[in-house]
Enzyme design. Sequence first.
Site, PDB file in Angstrom:
ATOM      1  N   HIS A  74       0.627  -1.358   0.073  1.00  0.00           N
ATOM      2  CA  HIS A  74      -0.055  -0.016  -0.001  1.00  0.00           C
ATOM      3  C   HIS A  74       0.857   1.334   0.031  1.00  0.00           C
ATOM      4  O   HIS A  74       1.902   1.175   0.208  1.00  0.00           O
ATOM      5  CB  HIS A  74      -0.977   0.088   1.126  1.00  0.00           C
ATOM      6  CG  HIS A  74      -0.288   0.024   2.535  1.00  0.00           C
ATOM      7  ND1 HIS A  74       0.229   1.063   3.203  1.00  0.00           N
ATOM      8  CD2 HIS A  74      -0.138  -0.855   3.449  1.00  0.00           C
ATOM      9  CE1 HIS A  74       0.558   0.869   4.247  1.00  0.00           C
ATOM     10  NE2 HIS A  74       0.686  -0.423   4.672  1.00  0.00           N
ATOM     11  N   CYS A 118       2.948  -5.076   6.417  1.00  0.00           N
ATOM     12  CA  CYS A 118       2.533  -4.609   5.230  1.00  0.00           C
ATOM     13  C   CYS A 118       3.979  -4.115   4.528  1.00  0.00           C
ATOM     14  O   CYS A 118       4.827  -3.584   5.173  1.00  0.00           O
ATOM     15  CB  CYS A 118       1.613  -3.758   4.953  1.00  0.00           C
ATOM     16  SG  CYS A 118      -0.072  -4.411   5.558  1.00  0.00           S
TER      17      CYS A 118
END
Length: 190
Positions: free
Chosen positions: A147, A163
């Site tokens: 992301h 992440c």
Amino acid sequence: MSSLSRRSVFGVLLAVAAAPQFAFAHKNQFPDRFLPQLVNSGRRDWEAGSVHVVPDDYFLYFMLNDGLAIRYGVGVGRKGLYKSGTFTVARKAKWPWWRPTNAMIRREPHKYARYKNGLKGGPNNPLGARAIYLYDEAGRDTYLRIHGTNEPRTIGSAVSNGCARLTNEHVKDLYERVEISAKVHLHPKG
């Protein structure tokens, strides 16, 4: 020439053409080595269209043909939160909605409890401009994402909850290249 090959060649040309824009957008934010670059990965065994995150080097590779790749700088999961493995892109979202996981809320309630009902997409959302959702081989959401981030200074460090994060500008570029069902390989830390 296959459609992936044509798209890959076109993508390389776009990446090269966009490189000055990336450099300008992040000047003085992080080292130039973390700007998107066309590189020879030396890995002909990495399939075109796949994504590889090499956490010790803080690089993400979007593979083209014959070992060529577009390399992006990334931030990765901090100690104990990075999970290696092979995953599948099952979903992508522009300006995604976000909710911290229950584990995140338990670990740092002072930071995440206020978001227990989620946060709509937008410039202040921790997932940034784009999110690529990683699922396991059984088709379950892993809650791992590739992301964007509003904190470009974190590129090149291990600070996330697991992440891989790119700058918003760079994740927008990657988002357009990665297809649903692409394989994502989060390589082990050394």
